[in-house]
Design a protein around this motif. Structure first.
Motif, PDB file in Angstrom:
ATOM      1  N   LEU A 133      39.031  68.677  29.231  1.00 36.21           N
ATOM      2  CA  LEU A 133      39.934  68.033  28.289  1.00 36.21           C
ATOM      3  C   LEU A 133      39.222  67.457  27.069  1.00 36.21           C
ATOM      4  CD1 LEU A 133      42.181  66.084  30.837  1.00 36.21           C
ATOM      5  CD2 LEU A 133      42.679  68.262  29.712  1.00 36.21           C
ATOM      6  N   ASP A 134      37.901  67.499  27.097  1.00 36.83           N
ATOM      7  CA  ASP A 134      37.104  66.937  26.004  1.00 36.83           C
ATOM      8  C   ASP A 134      37.453  65.461  25.791  1.00 36.83           C
ATOM      9  OD1 ASP A 134      35.213  66.892  24.005  1.00 36.83           O
ATOM     10  OD2 ASP A 134      36.603  67.551  22.436  1.00 36.83           O
ATOM     11  N   ILE A 135      37.422  64.685  26.890  1.00 37.41           N
ATOM     12  CA  ILE A 135      37.665  63.247  26.816  1.00 37.41           C
ATOM     13  C   ILE A 135      36.437  62.529  27.364  1.00 37.41           C
ATOM     14  CG2 ILE A 135      40.170  63.428  26.968  1.00 37.41           C
ATOM     15  CD1 ILE A 135      39.997  62.828  29.921  1.00 37.41           C
ATOM     16  N   ALA A 136      36.369  61.226  27.106  1.00 36.74           N
ATOM     17  CA  ALA A 136      35.173  60.456  27.475  1.00 36.74           C
ATOM     18  C   ALA A 136      35.072  60.297  28.990  1.00 36.74           C
ATOM     19  CB  ALA A 136      35.215  59.090  26.808  1.00 36.74           C
ATOM     20  N   LEU A 137      33.881  60.462  29.497  1.00 31.30           N
ATOM     21  CA  LEU A 137      33.589  60.215  30.915  1.00 31.30           C
ATOM     22  C   LEU A 137      32.886  58.863  31.006  1.00 31.30           C
ATOM     23  CD1 LEU A 137      33.573  61.404  33.822  1.00 31.30           C
ATOM     24  CD2 LEU A 137      31.289  62.282  33.324  1.00 31.30           C
ATOM     25  N   THR A 138      33.500  57.942  31.743  1.00 27.26           N
ATOM     26  CA  THR A 138      32.931  56.604  31.886  1.00 27.26           C
ATOM     27  C   THR A 138      32.611  56.374  33.362  1.00 27.26           C
ATOM     28  OG1 THR A 138      35.122  55.603  32.133  1.00 27.26           O
ATOM     29  CG2 THR A 138      34.240  55.781  29.906  1.00 27.26           C
ATOM     30  N   ALA A 139      32.427  55.110  33.735  1.00 24.96           N
ATOM     31  CA  ALA A 139      32.139  54.763  35.128  1.00 24.96           C
ATOM     32  C   ALA A 139      32.866  53.485  35.478  1.00 24.96           C
ATOM     33  CB  ALA A 139      30.637  54.597  35.337  1.00 24.96           C
ATOM     34  N   ARG A 140      33.236  53.359  36.760  1.00 21.96           N
ATOM     35  CA  ARG A 140      33.912  52.147  37.237  1.00 21.96           C
ATOM     36  C   ARG A 140      33.322  51.797  38.611  1.00 21.96           C
ATOM     37  NH1 ARG A 140      40.120  50.473  37.974  1.00 21.96           N
ATOM     38  NH2 ARG A 140      39.930  49.292  39.892  1.00 21.96           N
ATOM     39  N   GLY A 141      32.662  50.694  38.701  1.00 21.63           N
ATOM     40  CA  GLY A 141      32.103  50.249  39.973  1.00 21.63           C
ATOM     41  C   GLY A 141      31.021  51.182  40.472  1.00 21.63           C
ATOM     42  N   ARG A 142      30.628  50.965  41.731  1.00 20.05           N
ATOM     43  CA  ARG A 142      29.568  51.772  42.330  1.00 20.05           C
ATOM     44  C   ARG A 142      29.983  52.175  43.740  1.00 20.05           C
ATOM     45  NH1 ARG A 142      25.118  51.150  39.094  1.00 20.05           N
ATOM     46  NH2 ARG A 142      23.687  52.016  40.644  1.00 20.05           N
ATOM     47  N   HIS A 143      29.449  53.305  44.169  1.00 18.36           N
ATOM     48  CA  HIS A 143      29.688  53.776  45.530  1.00 18.36           C
ATOM     49  C   HIS A 143      28.397  54.409  46.029  1.00 18.36           C
ATOM     50  CE1 HIS A 143      32.110  55.065  48.944  1.00 18.36           C
ATOM     51  NE2 HIS A 143      31.488  56.234  48.869  1.00 18.36           N
ATOM     52  N   ASP A 144      27.969  53.934  47.216  1.00 16.57           N
ATOM     53  CA  ASP A 144      26.689  54.380  47.766  1.00 16.57           C
ATOM     54  C   ASP A 144      25.556  54.167  46.763  1.00 16.57           C
ATOM     55  OD1 ASP A 144      27.854  55.139  50.123  1.00 16.57           O
ATOM     56  OD2 ASP A 144      28.020  57.265  49.604  1.00 16.57           O
ATOM     57  N   GLY A 145      25.648  53.065  46.036  1.00 15.59           N
ATOM     58  CA  GLY A 145      24.586  52.723  45.101  1.00 15.59           C
ATOM     59  C   GLY A 145      24.633  53.466  43.784  1.00 15.59           C
ATOM     60  N   GLN A 146      25.620  54.367  43.580  1.00 15.29           N
ATOM     61  CA  GLN A 146      25.701  55.146  42.356  1.00 15.29           C
ATOM     62  C   GLN A 146      26.978  54.781  41.595  1.00 15.29           C
ATOM     63  OE1 GLN A 146      23.292  57.242  41.330  1.00 15.29           O
ATOM     64  NE2 GLN A 146      22.129  56.630  43.159  1.00 15.29           N
ATOM     65  N   PRO A 147      26.938  54.837  40.254  1.00 19.18           N
ATOM     66  CA  PRO A 147      28.161  54.589  39.481  1.00 19.18           C
ATOM     67  C   PRO A 147      29.228  55.628  39.808  1.00 19.18           C
ATOM     68  CG  PRO A 147      26.213  54.566  38.072  1.00 19.18           C
ATOM     69  CD  PRO A 147      25.762  55.097  39.396  1.00 19.18           C
ATOM     70  N   ILE A 148      30.476  55.196  39.830  1.00 21.58           N
ATOM     71  CA  ILE A 148      31.589  56.117  40.100  1.00 21.58           C
ATOM     72  C   ILE A 148      32.083  56.687  38.772  1.00 21.58           C
ATOM     73  CG2 ILE A 148      33.925  56.333  41.012  1.00 21.58           C
ATOM     74  CD1 ILE A 148      33.335  53.962  42.834  1.00 21.58           C
ATOM     75  N   ALA A 149      31.905  58.005  38.613  1.00 22.03           N
ATOM     76  CA  ALA A 149      32.385  58.650  37.384  1.00 22.03           C
ATOM     77  C   ALA A 149      33.895  58.494  37.281  1.00 22.03           C
ATOM     78  CB  ALA A 149      32.007  60.126  37.387  1.00 22.03           C
ATOM     79  N   MET A 150      34.389  58.294  36.056  1.00 17.55           N
ATOM     80  CA  MET A 150      35.810  58.017  35.887  1.00 17.55           C
ATOM     81  C   MET A 150      36.261  58.481  34.503  1.00 17.55           C
ATOM     82  SD  MET A 150      37.590  54.248  35.796  1.00 17.55           S
ATOM     83  CE  MET A 150      39.175  53.974  35.019  1.00 17.55           C
ATOM     84  N   CYS A 151      37.484  59.015  34.437  1.00 16.93           N
ATOM     85  CA  CYS A 151      38.148  59.250  33.159  1.00 16.93           C
ATOM     86  C   CYS A 151      39.643  59.144  33.411  1.00 16.93           C
ATOM     87  CB  CYS A 151      37.795  60.611  32.547  1.00 16.93           C
ATOM     88  SG  CYS A 151      38.459  62.032  33.438  1.00 16.93           S
ATOM     89  N   GLY A 152      40.452  59.097  32.357  1.00 15.72           N
ATOM     90  CA  GLY A 152      41.881  58.931  32.557  1.00 15.72           C
ATOM     91  C   GLY A 152      42.676  59.432  31.375  1.00 15.72           C
ATOM     92  N   VAL A 153      43.982  59.655  31.627  1.00 19.38           N
ATOM     93  CA  VAL A 153      44.903  60.068  30.565  1.00 19.38           C
ATOM     94  C   VAL A 153      46.134  59.177  30.644  1.00 19.38           C
ATOM     95  CG1 VAL A 153      44.075  62.440  30.621  1.00 19.38           C
ATOM     96  CG2 VAL A 153      46.057  61.821  31.981  1.00 19.38           C
ATOM     97  N   PRO A 154      46.763  58.870  29.511  1.00 19.00           N
ATOM     98  CA  PRO A 154      47.962  58.018  29.538  1.00 19.00           C
ATOM     99  C   PRO A 154      49.108  58.708  30.276  1.00 19.00           C
ATOM    100  CG  PRO A 154      47.080  58.241  27.305  1.00 19.00           C
ATOM    101  CD  PRO A 154      46.382  59.250  28.143  1.00 19.00           C
ATOM    102  N   VAL A 155      49.838  57.969  31.070  1.00 18.28           N
ATOM    103  CA  VAL A 155      50.988  58.522  31.794  1.00 18.28           C
ATOM    104  C   VAL A 155      52.027  59.065  30.815  1.00 18.28           C
ATOM    105  CG1 VAL A 155      52.928  57.931  33.297  1.00 18.28           C
ATOM    106  CG2 VAL A 155      50.643  57.040  33.797  1.00 18.28           C
ATOM    107  N   ALA A 156      52.265  58.326  29.735  1.00 13.15           N
ATOM    108  CA  ALA A 156      53.302  58.730  28.780  1.00 13.15           C
ATOM    109  C   ALA A 156      52.951  60.006  28.042  1.00 13.15           C
ATOM    110  CB  ALA A 156      53.544  57.603  27.777  1.00 13.15           C
ATOM    111  N   ALA A 157      51.660  60.356  27.978  1.00 13.60           N
ATOM    112  CA  ALA A 157      51.232  61.557  27.249  1.00 13.60           C
ATOM    113  C   ALA A 157      50.516  62.536  28.171  1.00 13.60           C
ATOM    114  CB  ALA A 157      50.315  61.159  26.097  1.00 13.60           C
ATOM    115  N   ALA A 158      50.872  62.526  29.459  1.00 16.62           N
ATOM    116  CA  ALA A 158      50.154  63.354  30.428  1.00 16.62           C
ATOM    117  C   ALA A 158      50.456  64.841  30.268  1.00 16.62           C
ATOM    118  CB  ALA A 158      50.501  62.903  31.850  1.00 16.62           C
ATOM    119  N   GLY A 159      51.623  65.189  29.720  1.00 20.53           N
ATOM    120  CA  GLY A 159      52.038  66.588  29.641  1.00 20.53           C
ATOM    121  C   GLY A 159      51.029  67.516  28.996  1.00 20.53           C
TER     122      GLY A 159
END
Length: 869
Positions: A50-76
């Motif tokens: 989707l060519d969107i930013a990949l960020t991180a939220r919290g950690r799991h097993d000592g590693q950052p959890i990769a995260m990205c998201g899209v708005p619900v209203a514009a998910a189509g």
């Protein structure tokens, strides 16, 4: 994909692990507030696609959890891109409402699995193309398959029993978006659309499952289905139910297409003729693009279906022809019908969304407006004497008018995008809803009165009462007045900013509660009325038939509009063995020509006594166009559509084969010649006496003698073995000599004129055989440098002479011995004509002069009547 270890995960991530385990093959969209969030490898894959930013939220097993998201209203749009890239998406929504007593994360569940074959949203679909989910199941006989296809977006549900060898033909005709098939079933070019086929129920269980889905005691109540068809249909139905979280869309009762008589067209022929899409993927330069005069999305889909699956049933073909011929003869009624259909909404797709609980106000409005279009269309074609196809259409269009009147009365003139915004139901339709809305309106008046009272009592003229999302109704005053007012009895400071303060009172809090309750009651009542309207629409049995009828009329008016210039004809389709076209044209090429340029029409006569046409002539003279236009004329005629010709008589063709143009298949290790031979083998193995075969340049991909031998043998096989109607285009001019031994073959060629050293292609098909090739001339036209053209012309003279001496019985270039056009002289003239002194360097001019001088020694004395002066 290997999932991370869920041990020690936070409560929200524990939910993610549990939901991801249900659909490990899909990207998981986890609803968190106003966003769908993705984590771990899902996030990395989606961010790249989707060519969107990949960020991180919290950690799991000592590693950052990769995260990205899209708005619900514009998910189509994001979903559309992921589906086009081949992903599947599991959507997990919140199933609990937040409350003061809520502890831990809100409950979530997967409410839908979005796959290529189960789409319903307009933004994810092509408006004028069906979106089919196909299930292929092997029966007890390994040589037989059961097929079932569903269009979730329109409710189409059909089945077919077919030989396993006919899989490619079925795939080419349907062009499914997703295919449920076992891993060992060969899907050819459609392999990328394969989805895993779950356990297929045995025949008895499959039949019962289908009967239960359509609320009948036995599947026999729906029609006659083989075990293979029932198993495939049950597999498709199970998959749809699984992707929709247990719900089924509104589906038409399954119909078996096993006995449907359609023209057989293999994938290679479809690609060669560019029926629904050109090689660049667009429709503008396809047969569909040249024929489409439809006004609605559903009409476009129906026209595509007619072109993709022409008929072999003469009566059904004639019925379609009767419809558009009548409209063409009644221009005023045709104009009124076009006005009725213009902008007709997509009833079928609106129904599908409503049946799955994903309907929006615009979907009920589509039913309302579509039924209005149906009534207007019925009135447009109302007449005393109508063809059967139009008379039946007019009757069907008026069947749901009570529902139309109810929807017209119920729906507001201006509708919101979402039901939750309110205002969907028109005032005056439901008394209880009107009463609840009146309370909301009265409450607003009360707010205005309280604002005036507080402003006077507290002595602040600028005092306002406003509604705040978190605080409800509050008093807003400038900060300078806040200290004085907050000391008043019953006034509580709720929030302060640099410029204003927000305060509350007990009467205001009580009013806020009463207004909220009134709004909630109004919303609940509007939802109840909405649900009753949706239930009424889904219970109306004629809506699907009305949608189909509107699309039928759209195709018929499109055909009438296409034929309106008088240069298209109604083909005479019969059970005779001939195929005769007078002044036939290629519809796509003609449409692409500049306005000032006219297409050269040609006749094609494949009567039984000369059913094979050998066609010779140079490149660029129009052989390929002639081949394709003949095949397209058959497709249009048997689709029941107008044919671009002055006259057409076509004995029904059962299978059509077109091998025009060369292409390789490097991905599967097949050269151009191997592809050509594979397609030739299919033609010889599958074609029969009722077939039409149009082929070009068989054997040209190998050595000359090999190729000539192959072409000779194939031509004999088509003539004497298969005994089909055929046009065999070739550069092997020697094959024209077979006319004496192949009595049902006639030789034709493309007319060419030579004028002052230039070649003029006249694009006319005439009887006879080409006397020579014009490859050197074509090379010059293509811009090959002049010295190279001159050198090629000189070499051609030598090669022709040498070959003529070695093979006097069947010379490769018969024109070399023609006294009226000596080949050596002609080649030398061509070389001179190819020179452009104004664009040559001195060195190039000198080289060309030496080449011409050398070529003079190859010209026999006195040849060409001193043509060189």
């Amino acid at each position: 994909m290997t999932l991370p270890d869920p041990d020690g995960a936070s409560p929200v991530m524990a939910q993610w692990f549990a939901l991801k385990a249900e659909h490990p093959e899909a990207l998981l969209f986890l609803r968190m507030g106003d966003f769908y969030e993705l984590f771990f490898d899902d996030a990395a894959a989606a961010a790249g696609a989707l060519d969107i930013a990949l960020t991180a939220r919290g950690r799991h097993d000592g590693q950052p959890i990769a995260m990205c998201g899209v708005p619900v209203a514009a998910a189509g749009p994001y979903l559309a891109r992921l589906i086009r890239r081949g992903f599947r998406v599991a959507i997990a929504e919140q199933t609990e409402r937040p409350s003061a007593r809520q502890k831990g994360p809100l409950g979530r569940a997967v409410v839908r699995l979005v796959t290529a074959g189960t789409l319903t949203e307009d933004e994810l679909l092509e408006a004028s193309r069906p979106n089919l989910l196909l299930a292929l199941v092997a029966s007890g006989d390994p040589a037989t398959l059961g097929a079932a296809w569903i269009d979730v977006s329109t409710g189409l549900f059909e089945t077919e029993r077919l030989p396993a060898s006919a899989t490619d033909e079925l795939l080419g005709r349907l062009d499914p978006a997703e295919i449920l098939a076992a891993p060992d079933l060969e899907l050819g070019d459609f392999a990328s659309k394969r989805a895993p086929l779950a356990a297929v129920p045995p025949p008895l269980a499959a039949r019962q499952r289908l009967a239960d889905a359509f609320k009948v005691a036995s599947l026999d109540a729906l029609g006659s289905f083989t075990d293979a068809e029932a198993m495939a249909a049950a597999a498709a139905l199970d998959y749809v139910r699984r992707t929709q979280a247990g719900r089924l869309p509104r589906l038409s009762r399954p119909a078996s297409a096993t006995t449907q008589a359609t023209l057989g067209i293999d994938p290679a022929t479809r690609a060669s003729l560019e029926l629904l899409a050109a090689r660049d993927g667009g429709t503008a330069l396809s047969l569909y693009g040249a024929m489409a005069r439809t006004l609605s999305a559903a009409g476009g889909r129906a026209l595509a279906g007619w072109i993709a699956a022409p008929l072999t049933d003469i009566a059904a073909i004639a019925a379609r022809q009767d419809g558009w011929t009548w409209l063409a003869a009644e221009p005023e009624r045709a104009r009124a019908l076009r006005e009725a259909l213009r902008g007709a909404p997509d009833i079928a797709r609106a129904l599908a969304r409503l049946s799955l609980g994903r309907g929006a106000p615009r979907d009920l409005a589509a039913l309302r407006d579509g039924l209005a279009c149906a009534k207007a269309a019925a009135e447009a074609i109302a007449a005393d004497s109508l063809p059967a196809i139009l008379a039946e259409a007019g009757h069907r269009l008026l069947q749901a008018q009570p529902l139309a009147r109810r929807l017209t009365a119920a729906l507001a003139a201006a509708l919101p995008t979402r039901l939750e915004e309110g205002g969907v139901i028109a005032p005056g339709f439901d008394g209880e809803l009107d009463a609840e809305r009146a309370l909301c309106t009265d409450s607003r008046r009360t707010v205005a009165g309280m604002q005036n009272d507080y402003a006077q009592a507290l002595g602040v003229a600028s005092l306002k009462i406003r509604h705040h999302a978190q605080l409800g109704y509050v008093i807003e005053v400038p900060t300078t007045a806040a200290a004085r007012l907050s000391s008043q009895p019953g006034v509580v400071l709720r929030q302060g900013t640099a410029s204003l303060a927000r305060l509350s009172t007990e009467p205001l809090a009580d009013l806020d509660r009463r207004i909220a309750e009134a709004q909630e009651r109004a919303m609940s009542r509007e939802r109840l009325v909405w649900d009753s309207l949706v239930d009424a629409a889904l219970a109306e049995p004629s809506l699907a038939a009305i949608a189909e009828t509107l699309s039928l009329l759209d195709v018929l008016q499109s055909a009438a509009a296409r034929a309106s210039d008088g240069r298209w004809c109604r083909a005479q389709v019969d059970d005779k063995a001939g195929l005769i076209l007078r002044d036939c044209r290629h519809p796509v090429v003609e449409a692409a020509l500049p306005r000032a340029q006219r297409f050269t029409a040609n006749d094609c006569d494949l009567a039984p006594e000369h059913r094979v046409m050998l066609l010779t002539g140079p490149n660029m003279a129009g052989k390929s166009t002639f081949l394709r236009q003949t095949a397209l004329a058959v497709i249009l005629a048997q689709a029941g559509l107008p044919v671009p010709a002055a006259q057409a008589q076509i004995g029904v063709v059962d299978r059509l084969f077109s091998r025009v143009g060369a292409a390789d298949d490097l991905a599967r290790g097949r050269s151009t010649f191997m592809v050509e031979m594979t397609e030739t083998a299919a033609i010889l193995n599958l074609a029969g006496p009722r077939s039409l075969v149009v082929v070009d340049e068989i054997g040209r991909g190998t050595a000359t003698l090999d190729g000539l031998a192959i072409a000779w043998a194939v031509l004999e096989a088509l003539h004497s073995g298969v005994r089909c109607r055929a046009i065999f285009a070739t550069h092997f001019h020697e094959l024209a000599q077979l006319a004496g031994s192949l009595p049902r073959m006639r030789a034709h060629t493309m007319r060419v004129r030579e004028w002052k050293g230039q070649v003029v292609f006249q694009h006319e098909v005439v009887e006879g055989a080409a006397r020579r090739s014009w490859g050197v001339h074509v090379a010059r036209l293509a811009g090959v440098p002049a010295p190279v053209v001159a050198r090629a012309a000189r070499l051609l003279v030598t090669l022709e002479r040498d070959h003529a001496r070695a093979a006097p019985v069947m010379p490769l270039f018969a024109g070399a011995a023609e006294p009226e056009t000596p080949s050596a002289t002609a080649a030398l003239l061509a070389a001179v004509a190819a020179l452009d002194p104004d664009r040559m360097s001195p060195r190039e001019a000198l080289d060309a002069l030496y080449a011409l001088r050398a070529a003079l020694h190859d010209v026999p004395v006195g040849s060409g009547d001193n043509a060189l002066g």
